[in-house]
Design a protein around this motif. Sequence first.
Motif, PDB file in Angstrom:
ATOM      1  N   ASN A 175      -7.932  -6.786  36.577  1.00 14.88           N
ATOM      2  CA  ASN A 175      -8.990  -7.192  35.640  1.00 14.88           C
ATOM      3  C   ASN A 175      -8.664  -6.356  34.569  1.00 14.88           C
ATOM      4  O   ASN A 175      -9.466  -5.222  34.433  1.00 14.88           O
ATOM      5  CB  ASN A 175     -10.314  -7.141  36.468  1.00 14.88           C
ATOM      6  N   THR A 194      -9.019  -6.644  31.043  1.00 13.02           N
ATOM      7  CA  THR A 194     -10.171  -6.642  30.078  1.00 13.02           C
ATOM      8  C   THR A 194     -11.202  -5.652  30.475  1.00 13.02           C
ATOM      9  O   THR A 194     -11.900  -5.239  29.486  1.00 13.02           O
ATOM     10  CB  THR A 194     -10.528  -7.646  29.447  1.00 13.02           C
ATOM     11  N   GLU A 195     -11.479  -5.664  31.680  1.00 19.06           N
ATOM     12  CA  GLU A 195     -12.500  -4.663  32.001  1.00 19.06           C
ATOM     13  C   GLU A 195     -12.140  -3.545  32.675  1.00 19.06           C
ATOM     14  O   GLU A 195     -12.757  -2.510  33.540  1.00 19.06           O
ATOM     15  CB  GLU A 195     -13.597  -5.449  33.085  1.00 19.06           C
ATOM     16  N   ARG A 255     -10.755  -3.060  35.720  1.00 16.09           N
ATOM     17  CA  ARG A 255     -11.032  -2.862  37.105  1.00 16.09           C
ATOM     18  C   ARG A 255     -10.286  -3.479  38.244  1.00 16.09           C
ATOM     19  O   ARG A 255      -9.378  -4.339  37.725  1.00 16.09           O
ATOM     20  CB  ARG A 255     -12.279  -3.797  37.067  1.00 16.09           C
ATOM     21  N   GLY A 282     -16.404  -9.280  41.686  1.00 16.10           N
ATOM     22  CA  GLY A 282     -17.075  -9.893  40.458  1.00 16.10           C
ATOM     23  C   GLY A 282     -18.196 -10.503  40.842  1.00 16.10           C
ATOM     24  O   GLY A 282     -18.131 -11.088  42.197  1.00 16.10           O
ATOM     25  N   LYS A 298     -10.627 -19.812  29.805  1.00 19.75           N
ATOM     26  CA  LYS A 298     -10.187 -18.772  28.829  1.00 19.75           C
ATOM     27  C   LYS A 298      -9.138 -19.270  27.775  1.00 19.75           C
ATOM     28  O   LYS A 298      -8.201 -20.189  28.086  1.00 19.75           O
ATOM     29  CB  LYS A 298      -9.453 -17.652  29.762  1.00 19.75           C
ATOM     30  N   TRP A 336      -4.272 -12.185  29.421  1.00 20.53           N
ATOM     31  CA  TRP A 336      -4.934 -10.933  29.521  1.00 20.53           C
ATOM     32  C   TRP A 336      -4.391  -9.729  28.528  1.00 20.53           C
ATOM     33  O   TRP A 336      -5.010  -8.672  28.706  1.00 20.53           O
ATOM     34  CB  TRP A 336      -4.798 -10.486  31.122  1.00 20.53           C
ATOM     35  N   ASP A 344      -6.848 -13.600  32.602  1.00 21.17           N
ATOM     36  CA  ASP A 344      -7.806 -12.657  33.315  1.00 21.17           C
ATOM     37  C   ASP A 344      -8.792 -13.350  34.039  1.00 21.17           C
ATOM     38  O   ASP A 344      -9.933 -13.811  33.427  1.00 21.17           O
ATOM     39  CB  ASP A 344      -8.354 -11.484  32.471  1.00 21.17           C
ATOM     40  N   ASP A 350     -12.677 -11.436  34.115  1.00 27.39           N
ATOM     41  CA  ASP A 350     -13.936 -11.283  33.150  1.00 27.39           C
ATOM     42  C   ASP A 350     -14.626 -12.594  32.883  1.00 27.39           C
ATOM     43  O   ASP A 350     -14.489 -13.698  33.308  1.00 27.39           O
ATOM     44  CB  ASP A 350     -13.172 -10.517  32.059  1.00 27.39           C
ATOM     45  N   GLN A 351     -15.586 -12.198  31.931  1.00 28.25           N
ATOM     46  CA  GLN A 351     -16.514 -13.470  31.622  1.00 28.25           C
ATOM     47  C   GLN A 351     -17.158 -13.253  30.332  1.00 28.25           C
ATOM     48  O   GLN A 351     -18.385 -13.215  29.877  1.00 28.25           O
ATOM     49  CB  GLN A 351     -17.685 -13.766  32.762  1.00 28.25           C
ATOM     50  N   TRP A 352     -16.293 -12.856  29.167  1.00 30.10           N
ATOM     51  CA  TRP A 352     -16.844 -12.408  28.001  1.00 30.10           C
ATOM     52  C   TRP A 352     -17.247 -13.502  27.172  1.00 30.10           C
ATOM     53  O   TRP A 352     -18.341 -13.453  26.391  1.00 30.10           O
ATOM     54  CB  TRP A 352     -15.782 -11.762  27.008  1.00 30.10           C
TER      55      TRP A 352
END
Length: 571
Positions: free
Chosen positions: A93, A95-96, A98, A284, A375, A379, A524, A527-529
């Motif tokens: 993950n 962008t975070e 993790r 998540g 998305k 990533w 990615d 994530d969930q921006w």
Amino acid sequence: MTSEPARLPVDATTTTAWGSLTELSKNLQPDLRGWFATDPARAGRLTHQAADLHVDLSKNLVTDEVLASLLALADEVGLTERRDAMFAGEHINVTEDRAVLHTALRRPSDEPLTVDGQDITADVQDELAKVYAFAEKVRSGEWTGVTGEPVRTIVNIGIGGSDLGPVMAYEALEPFVQDGLEVRFVSNIDPTDVAQKTADLDPTTTLFIVASKTFGTLETLTNARLARDWLWRSLVAVGAIEDSEEGRADAVAKHFVAVSTALDKVESFGIDPENAFGFWDWVGGRYSVDSAIGTSLAVAIGPDAFAELLAGFHAMDEHFRTEPLEKNVPVLMGLLNVWYVNFRDAHTHAVLPYAQQLHRFPAYLQQLTMESNGKSVRWDGTPVTSDTGEVFWGEPGTNGQHAFYQLIHQGTRLIPADFIAVANPAYPLTDAVGDGGAVAAGADVHGLFLANFFAQTKALAFGKTADEVRAEGVAEELVSAKVFGGNRPTTSILAPALTPAVLGQLIALYEHITFVQGVVWGIDSFDQWGVELGKKLAMEIAPAVAGDEAALQAQDPSTAALIAKYRELRV
Ligand SMILES: O=P(O)(O)OC[C@H]1O[C@](O)(CO)[C@@H](O)[C@@H]1O
């Protein structure tokens, strides 16, 4: 585990396999009738077993060449490498920054997994033991409310992954729920939700579980405050507590528990961390039903059944982790989805459970698949160069048949569909009388139900030609309206029964399908921006809705006019 940054995504559209698939698609004339007629082994060759799931992929619009190229694509984008990185706890993950370790939640207790020097299998087992001990206390009646009454109703307050997984699984496993226990789910910040769910409840026998990974979600915290208020008022009204600080604290201590990764925030809400269950940032939200987020479910079905559910997840994890790709069901189903989205112009994907208890499964999958793969950048932040993330939707059969199947059968859109059924129903009823015709007296109604499951995938695949319609004596001017083109792709999934283990397998299957698609697209999936902007704007707009003129003037003309209209209409 390492926390090294993951390597750069491969642009799938530049691979050799992508080129081959483009060519194959250009030249492909789908012909399921012909393919089955000339290749009697097709059904057997394209049917696979994944744990307890029997999965028939043969009614998909693929030839052996297409499948080979899809597998080559998996190879070129480094699917197995990324899969192994996920299982090992690398920070995929990106962008975070993790790890993605929902698979560790269902890892057997004797298989340690070290992440950043910490044995996370031990952590998972410790927390699970806490959840199970709590579940036993509630189920046995040892956990009591302020008046000493045992709990009869649990209200889970959460949203998104903190709601959809637990409610879907609770409905699916309803036959395993302990008699005398009921779980309700409050998710929407529409006050109607909490009002309706508490309206007929006895506060002395009600326990609230506030489930929120972040413990910062507006909807959940607002609903938790509304529920706490309701509890205080109702307990005071029946004389169960004094209207005092001590009375209120006692009520929260005995009628509220929490699940979160942010235990400090739980405490500020007034819930004793002793009554809170934790999990970790490497789970998540949409992958968390098998963590402490499933506490309401664990209470309802009990620790043994919950452990079976986890074992089911693990069985599918092992299939995904170890089965050769050409027999690996999540890999094949994920690649088929890529085929339909990127090469056959499919925009949506239907999931059609022929099991009433799975009626919330499509809704659950909407968050899993669409929050994961909706998305537009990869990533590493570069734009994607192909479509991603199809719209998932569905309803249980046969309800869907009488609503939207018309479009799947005869519309202009290609809609790949997954049909899911179980051989043994929870409620095996017979029709004692029958209808004097096709339905014999004493007919097994589940058999009738599944006749529809088999019939629909057959009709979608093979259709009905104009000659066949004419042979039925249909007037020429109606022939075209009654033709079924066929070649509508489906996957059939058949399980022995909807047990906790089978449900775990089904959920893990779709988790891994989602992963496979994400890897091909280089995105990615964890994530969930995309949900952030709306949340932020809602907080900025709230003062305008409440009457703040300056905040109203700061809005764009359309939004300002809508808010003004709302204020005018609101009595
Ligand atoms: O469990 P939380 O932190 O309250 O979040 C609820 C949901 O909100 C989201 O963050 C965004 O909608 C989901 O990913 C998550 O499942």
